[in-house]
Enzyme design. Structure first.
Site, PDB file in Angstrom:
ATOM      1  N   HIS A  45       0.849   5.210   1.300  1.00  0.00           N
ATOM      2  CA  HIS A  45       0.269   6.188   2.026  1.00  0.00           C
ATOM      3  C   HIS A  45       0.473   7.413   1.394  1.00  0.00           C
ATOM      4  O   HIS A  45       1.369   7.877   0.973  1.00  0.00           O
ATOM      5  CB  HIS A  45       1.112   6.513   3.458  1.00  0.00           C
ATOM      6  CG  HIS A  45       1.266   5.066   4.508  1.00  0.00           C
ATOM      7  ND1 HIS A  45       0.224   5.086   5.435  1.00  0.00           N
ATOM      8  CD2 HIS A  45       1.709   4.167   4.429  1.00  0.00           C
ATOM      9  CE1 HIS A  45       0.566   4.172   6.092  1.00  0.00           C
ATOM     10  NE2 HIS A  45       1.503   3.284   5.232  1.00  0.00           N
ATOM     11  N   HIS A  88       0.915  -1.163   0.148  1.00  0.00           N
ATOM     12  CA  HIS A  88      -0.136   0.061   0.262  1.00  0.00           C
ATOM     13  C   HIS A  88       0.814   1.463   0.037  1.00  0.00           C
ATOM     14  O   HIS A  88       2.077   1.113   0.379  1.00  0.00           O
ATOM     15  CB  HIS A  88      -1.124   0.039   1.249  1.00  0.00           C
ATOM     16  CG  HIS A  88      -0.171  -0.171   2.454  1.00  0.00           C
ATOM     17  ND1 HIS A  88       0.053  -1.572   2.954  1.00  0.00           N
ATOM     18  CD2 HIS A  88       0.161   0.608   3.560  1.00  0.00           C
ATOM     19  CE1 HIS A  88       0.856  -1.371   4.182  1.00  0.00           C
ATOM     20  NE2 HIS A  88       0.710   0.012   4.511  1.00  0.00           N
TER      21      HIS A  88
HETATM   22  P1  AMP Z   1       1.983   0.460   7.507  1.00  0.00           P
HETATM   23  O1  AMP Z   1       2.625   0.477   8.658  1.00  0.00           O
HETATM   24  O2  AMP Z   1       2.831   0.995   6.455  1.00  0.00           O
HETATM   25  O3  AMP Z   1       1.784  -1.282   7.031  1.00  0.00           O
HETATM   26  O4  AMP Z   1       0.470   0.864   7.444  1.00  0.00           O
HETATM   27  C1  AMP Z   1      -0.558   0.213   7.829  1.00  0.00           C
HETATM   28  C2  AMP Z   1      -1.637   1.120   7.841  1.00  0.00           C
HETATM   29  O5  AMP Z   1      -2.921   0.371   7.668  1.00  0.00           O
HETATM   30  C3  AMP Z   1      -1.702   1.794   9.331  1.00  0.00           C
HETATM   31  O6  AMP Z   1      -1.701   3.160   9.017  1.00  0.00           O
HETATM   32  C4  AMP Z   1      -3.207   1.374   9.685  1.00  0.00           C
HETATM   33  O7  AMP Z   1      -3.841   2.646  10.467  1.00  0.00           O
HETATM   34  C5  AMP Z   1      -3.932   1.090   8.449  1.00  0.00           C
HETATM   35  N1  AMP Z   1      -5.071   0.312   8.485  1.00  0.00           N
HETATM   36  C6  AMP Z   1      -4.955  -0.836   9.371  1.00  0.00           C
HETATM   37  N2  AMP Z   1      -6.243  -1.652   9.297  1.00  0.00           N
HETATM   38  C7  AMP Z   1      -6.981  -0.775   8.360  1.00  0.00           C
HETATM   39  C8  AMP Z   1      -8.367  -0.731   8.066  1.00  0.00           C
HETATM   40  N3  AMP Z   1      -9.166  -1.806   8.408  1.00  0.00           N
HETATM   41  N4  AMP Z   1      -8.773   0.260   7.571  1.00  0.00           N
HETATM   42  C9  AMP Z   1      -8.212   1.157   7.146  1.00  0.00           C
HETATM   43  N5  AMP Z   1      -6.550   1.428   7.599  1.00  0.00           N
HETATM   44  C10 AMP Z   1      -6.329   0.532   8.239  1.00  0.00           C
END
Ligand code: AMP
Ligand code: ZN
Length: 131
Positions: free
Chosen positions: A99, A97
């Site tokens: 950001h 993903h």
């Molecule tokens: P990373 O640390 O780059 O893997 O980012 C993962 C991101 O996913 C974090 O910023 C979380 O807040 C976000 N996240 C986790 N679960 C969900 C969800 N169900 N819906 C939206 N965002 C999520």
């Protein structure tokens, strides 16, 4: 199935910012800053480094367009676009993903780089990368 695959499949609810046949963009639950958005390829790749170049290109193209839209409509002063690949880099959800984090003057988010240049010889680093 991973949590983002479940979101893509509609098994877990999300706030959809954008969708096409290859990617989904949703609001990040954490909202590090107002408008924090994730661009998620619909196909599962553990990390960006596992994804094919078309997927990576398309996801970043969408991220770039959404960043402009978000900056304009939320009156942001700047945008961070970033990808975390692997746990050591802060990746917590093992489905690629990107950001999109809108930034506002005087916001309190810290994304900082420490200067470690005294530890390394740049020519040695270059040679190691290109070996
Ligand atoms: P990373 O640390 O780059 O893997 O980012 C993962 C991101 O996913 C974090 O910023 C979380 O807040 C976000 N996240 C986790 N679960 C969900 C969800 N169900 N819906 C939206 N965002 C999520
Ligand atoms: Zn997945």
């Amino acid at each position: 199935m991973c949590i983002f695959c479940k979101i893509v499949n509609g098994e877990i609810p999300s706030k959809k910012v954008y969708e096409d046949d290859k990617v989904l963009a949703i609001l990040d639950l954490s909202q590090a800053e107002k408008g924090h958005t994730l661009v998620i390829p619909k196909a599962h790749f553990d990390t960006m480094l596992d994804a094919d170049s078309q997927t990576v290109s398309h996801a970043f193209e969408v991220a770039s367009k959404l960043a402009n839209k978000i900056k304009t409509n939320l009156n942001a002063d700047g945008i961070n676009i970033l990808n975390n690949s692997y746990e050591a880099a802060g990746q917590t959800v093992m489905h690629m993903h990107i950001h999109i984090i809108p930034r506002y003057k005087n916001d309190d988010l810290k994304i900082e780089f420490t200067d470690h240049s005294s530890l390394y010889n740049l020519d040695d680093v270059l040679a190691e990368i290109n070996k």
